[in-house]
Design a protein around this motif. Sequence first.
Motif, mmCIF file in Angstrom:
data_model
loop_
_atom_site.group_PDB
_atom_site.id
_atom_site.type_symbol
_atom_site.label_atom_id
_atom_site.label_comp_id
_atom_site.label_asym_id
_atom_site.label_seq_id
_atom_site.Cartn_x
_atom_site.Cartn_y
_atom_site.Cartn_z
ATOM 1 N N MET A 165 -27.825 -6.281 -30.977
ATOM 2 C CA MET A 165 -26.706 -5.412 -31.335
ATOM 3 C C MET A 165 -26.305 -5.609 -32.790
ATOM 4 S SD MET A 165 -24.226 -5.480 -27.960
ATOM 5 C CE MET A 165 -24.173 -7.268 -27.777
ATOM 6 N N TRP A 166 -25.854 -4.530 -33.416
ATOM 7 C CA TRP A 166 -25.290 -4.633 -34.752
ATOM 8 C C TRP A 166 -23.940 -5.357 -34.682
ATOM 9 C CZ3 TRP A 166 -27.501 -3.029 -39.348
ATOM 10 C CH2 TRP A 166 -28.685 -2.280 -39.230
ATOM 11 N N VAL A 167 -23.607 -6.034 -35.761
ATOM 12 C CA VAL A 167 -22.326 -6.741 -35.861
ATOM 13 C C VAL A 167 -21.520 -6.113 -36.996
ATOM 14 C CG1 VAL A 167 -21.190 -8.941 -36.332
ATOM 15 C CG2 VAL A 167 -23.307 -8.878 -34.981
ATOM 16 N N VAL A 168 -20.259 -5.806 -36.705
ATOM 17 C CA VAL A 168 -19.373 -5.228 -37.714
ATOM 18 C C VAL A 168 -18.110 -6.064 -37.820
ATOM 19 C CG1 VAL A 168 -20.226 -2.873 -37.416
ATOM 20 C CG2 VAL A 168 -18.302 -3.669 -36.021
ATOM 21 N N ALA A 169 -17.430 -5.925 -38.956
ATOM 22 C CA ALA A 169 -16.171 -6.621 -39.194
ATOM 23 C C ALA A 169 -15.165 -5.629 -39.750
ATOM 24 C CB ALA A 169 -16.366 -7.776 -40.167
ATOM 25 N N ALA A 181 -15.064 -10.438 -36.053
ATOM 26 C CA ALA A 181 -16.273 -9.614 -36.028
ATOM 27 C C ALA A 181 -16.500 -9.117 -34.605
ATOM 28 C CB ALA A 181 -17.486 -10.401 -36.523
ATOM 29 N N TYR A 182 -17.298 -8.051 -34.482
ATOM 30 C CA TYR A 182 -17.517 -7.393 -33.197
ATOM 31 C C TYR A 182 -18.968 -6.957 -33.059
ATOM 32 C CZ TYR A 182 -12.425 -7.024 -33.150
ATOM 33 O OH TYR A 182 -11.088 -7.310 -33.173
ATOM 34 N N TYR A 183 -19.482 -7.055 -31.826
ATOM 35 C CA TYR A 183 -20.765 -6.438 -31.511
ATOM 36 C C TYR A 183 -20.545 -4.945 -31.272
ATOM 37 C CZ TYR A 183 -22.755 -11.089 -30.587
ATOM 38 O OH TYR A 183 -23.202 -12.377 -30.697
ATOM 39 N N VAL A 184 -21.462 -4.132 -31.787
ATOM 40 C CA VAL A 184 -21.470 -2.702 -31.480
ATOM 41 C C VAL A 184 -22.319 -2.539 -30.224
ATOM 42 C CG1 VAL A 184 -22.038 -0.392 -32.311
ATOM 43 C CG2 VAL A 184 -21.264 -2.143 -33.926
ATOM 44 N N HIS A 189 -18.071 1.539 -28.443
ATOM 45 C CA HIS A 189 -17.543 0.389 -27.701
ATOM 46 C C HIS A 189 -17.861 -0.876 -28.473
ATOM 47 C CE1 HIS A 189 -17.625 -2.657 -24.305
ATOM 48 N NE2 HIS A 189 -16.407 -2.180 -24.265
ATOM 49 N N LEU A 190 -16.821 -1.606 -28.868
ATOM 50 C CA LEU A 190 -16.985 -2.854 -29.600
ATOM 51 C C LEU A 190 -16.599 -4.031 -28.714
ATOM 52 C CD1 LEU A 190 -15.477 -2.001 -33.121
ATOM 53 C CD2 LEU A 190 -17.774 -1.536 -32.224
#
Length: 215
Positions: free
Chosen positions: A146-150, A199-202, A174-175
């Motif tokens: 999964m991509w990770v976003v902040a 940070a969150y997984y996409v 959904h994060l």
Amino acid sequence: MVSYVADCLDLQGLQEAIRRFLYDQVNPDAEIPGDRVDLRVCPPFQRNIRVFYSAVATFYAPSNQSGVGGMRREIIRATPSWQGGPPRYDCIYVAKGGMDTEGFRSLMVGRVRLFFSCVHEGCHYSCALVDWFVPVADEPDELTGMWVVAPEVDDNGRRIQSVISLDSVVRGAHLVGIYGREFIPVDLHFSESLDAFQAYYVNKYIDHHANMLVF
């Protein structure tokens, strides 16, 4: 008035974000985009806006549930009180536009703070005010896929917000918070989950369409 809505919903950057959005609409070929241009050259805006607490996304999503020719319909919400309880502000995928890329690289992730419409110089605009998330790496996480976003913040630690056209919204996102090694506080309310983590997984595993879209 837009200033009244901004005060009621504690969205102090709303009026500036609308002006920068209108600059992009009026000057689609400008060398400097609205989020970087001097605010003084952006169109003034003091008019009324119409606020909505949800929007509907409809998209082609073939799957076992929808069938090979199936369409999917989902409601994206941005409301200060969900069913008489705490606020609910959903996340969305936004198409970058003009990018010769596929998968997640062609998308941005935002959290809707407000759905609204406005009129400027006779043109009607359906819009959303969003908080942005940015990828922390150029590739998905090796372990989860999964991509990770902040959360995207400015130099003062404030969330970066902007107004976008609803036409650029692809669907809901959904994060999942990245918890780290510490225990989650037992009193953490689910409504705070999109504010509580660094940070969150996409989550591309939430459904078939997301799995095909976010790679």
